[in-house]
Enzyme design. Sequence first.
Site, PDB file in Angstrom:
ATOM      1  N   SER A 173       0.858  -1.175   0.000  1.00 14.71           N
ATOM      2  CA  SER A 173       0.000   0.000   0.000  1.00 14.71           C
ATOM      3  C   SER A 173       0.898   1.229   0.000  1.00 14.71           C
ATOM      4  CB  SER A 173      -0.885  -0.021   1.255  1.00 14.71           C
ATOM      5  OG  SER A 173      -1.975   0.848   1.120  1.00 14.71           O
ATOM      6  N   ARG A 174       0.416   2.297  -0.657  1.00 17.02           N
ATOM      7  CA  ARG A 174       1.232   3.508  -0.689  1.00 17.02           C
ATOM      8  C   ARG A 174       1.396   4.083   0.706  1.00 17.02           C
ATOM      9  NH1 ARG A 174      -1.202   7.382  -5.109  1.00 17.02           N
ATOM     10  NH2 ARG A 174      -3.064   6.508  -4.148  1.00 17.02           N
ATOM     11  N   LYS A 198     -15.250  -5.031  -4.902  1.00 20.82           N
ATOM     12  CA  LYS A 198     -16.200  -4.511  -5.877  1.00 20.82           C
ATOM     13  C   LYS A 198     -15.963  -3.015  -6.059  1.00 20.82           C
ATOM     14  CE  LYS A 198     -19.092  -2.017  -4.554  1.00 20.82           C
ATOM     15  NZ  LYS A 198     -19.488  -0.766  -3.803  1.00 20.82           N
ATOM     16  N   ASP A 248     -21.367   3.462  -7.067  1.00 20.96           N
ATOM     17  CA  ASP A 248     -20.527   2.690  -6.144  1.00 20.96           C
ATOM     18  C   ASP A 248     -21.404   1.988  -5.099  1.00 20.96           C
ATOM     19  OD1 ASP A 248     -17.660   2.048  -5.141  1.00 20.96           O
ATOM     20  OD2 ASP A 248     -18.740   2.762  -3.378  1.00 20.96           O
TER      21      ASP A 248
END
Lengths: 313, 313
Positions: free
Chosen positions: A41-42, A95, A173
């Site tokens: 992860s960043r 998702k 979303d």
Amino acid sequence: MSSNPSAPIQLGIVGVGKIVRDQHLPSIAANADYNLIATASRNGTVDGIQSFTTIDEMIATVPAMNAVSLCMPPQYRYEAAYKALTAGKHVFLEKPPGATLSEVHDLEALAKAKGVSLFASWHSRYAPGVEAAKDFLAATTTKNMHVIWKEDVRHWHPNQDWIWQAGGLGVFDPGINALSIVTHILPRAIFLTGATLEFPENRDAPIAADLHFKDATGVPVHAEFDWRQTGKQSWDIIVETEAGTMRLADGGAKLFVDEELKLAEPEAEYPSLYRRFAEIVKAGTSDVDLAPLRHVADAFMLGKRKFVEAFHD
Amino acid sequence: MSSNPSAPIQLGIVGVGKIVRDQHLPSIAANADYNLIATASRNGTVDGIQSFTTIDEMIATVPAMNAVSLCMPPQYRYEAAYKALTAGKHVFLEKPPGATLSEVHDLEALAKAKGVSLFASWHSRYAPGVEAAKDFLAATTTKNMHVIWKEDVRHWHPNQDWIWQAGGLGVFDPGINALSIVTHILPRAIFLTGATLEFPENRDAPIAADLHFKDATGVPVHAEFDWRQTGKQSWDIIVETEAGTMRLADGGAKLFVDEELKLAEPEAEYPSLYRRFAEIVKAGTSDVDLAPLRHVADAFMLGKRKFVEAFHD
């Protein structure tokens, strides 16, 4: 990747954000089929777990890892999935499974070619009342369906810029969660016949959508998605049938028939998703149903666009 | 529908308009595999052929008909295709195969269940230079591709209101021809990474689109579709490769390598389509590649919208 099918899945997670902390980590910790062994992860890390900033480093450094969960925004998912599948890892996609249908199609073919499992997860399909709703509708005749998915984006997605960018899907979303339930519980496929999408004039994704579908026999399905709902929030699917009015409420958590409560169980969507992923890994299969994302793409393609007032967080 | 596979196909046409008169009728007349025995259209008829105003009447009245070509606007195609397949008829779909991806998906499953053939036709794939272009690209390494599809909508689609309505696809109506060639000749699948769609402020479909794709190995594909082109029209696909610059020009009719003409043959797209349809009917298979329409849906879903000046015919 050949491995002992009864051994725990050695899992890496990519994209350590809110959904990972809230849902993925507790579900993985409670499931003996998984060992979480790495994250990439960043910014985010998980206490006590080896962490990397890129999936490339994670794949190169942790050969024991045989599966990854990809939880970054959808616009960045294809490249990571391509790398993971190419390296022979099983892949769990949060998702929506991608920013485009074409890329997920290709990933499905790649997973098959590499002999690994690909899971396009739809968490709302595992809400407690969904299977009972499906069974109810299978045993009667549907007259019409009304889907009301109205929530306050400021509360649920505060300052999530990616969700407003092109490809972030906006109100779809959450709306795709509704569509993932609808396409699972209805006995027949539905098709969009008309739609209106409302775009804030300062954003590249819609804040509201009004969708009209029907199935091959003409049964109408009307869906309303809105992100401007303050006060009471609605995640309801109401179906008029010959056996009465079925209401799947609270995002699938409760089932009513003629307003009599038939089922209410504690929510356990992500534990179910991880059970399902372990199941397909053991069976050597994939689970990729693109119907919900296809309906969203259809809505963007067929829908009328309307510009509405600017949205500021 | 069991029938003698060597007997001519008894064909009905639905939607008798310009494309039917210009392309379908001459191709059918010149092919011994077909007898045109009926038409259904709100306005058009064909001299000497039994005509109806609805597909229902045509199906009920002409039981000998075992196949139909559906040439009405895409927004009306699903219902007719559903009726024809349900009645056991083979179905030829003009492009694009539907107004939504979901409906074509369902038609594919229905054709399979009924044991009949479904053909999602892409006429541009049968342009003379397309197979030679595919062979050329298969034998070298592609560096990048540039697709320039710029034409004058006033000349090619005068007063065709349906094309400007939601679901009519706008500039993607010709653009999908380019995408049908691109997806056929490239050795690897491509995915949209960014797009801008320009909508006239008085229309529900775009007049121009700028699309950026790449394939899994990072090869870039840039496509420009524009309906405001006066003067010289462009339907060109230019590919820089390690074996030189390939240019597929005039919508696929001519192939150049480093500007040397390699192939130029008379156009015969629709005769080829009807040969292909007869072939799949005889073989008992379907031919439904949704990749071009999937890319269009992806462009609407992922693309940024820009409003531009009103368009009047």
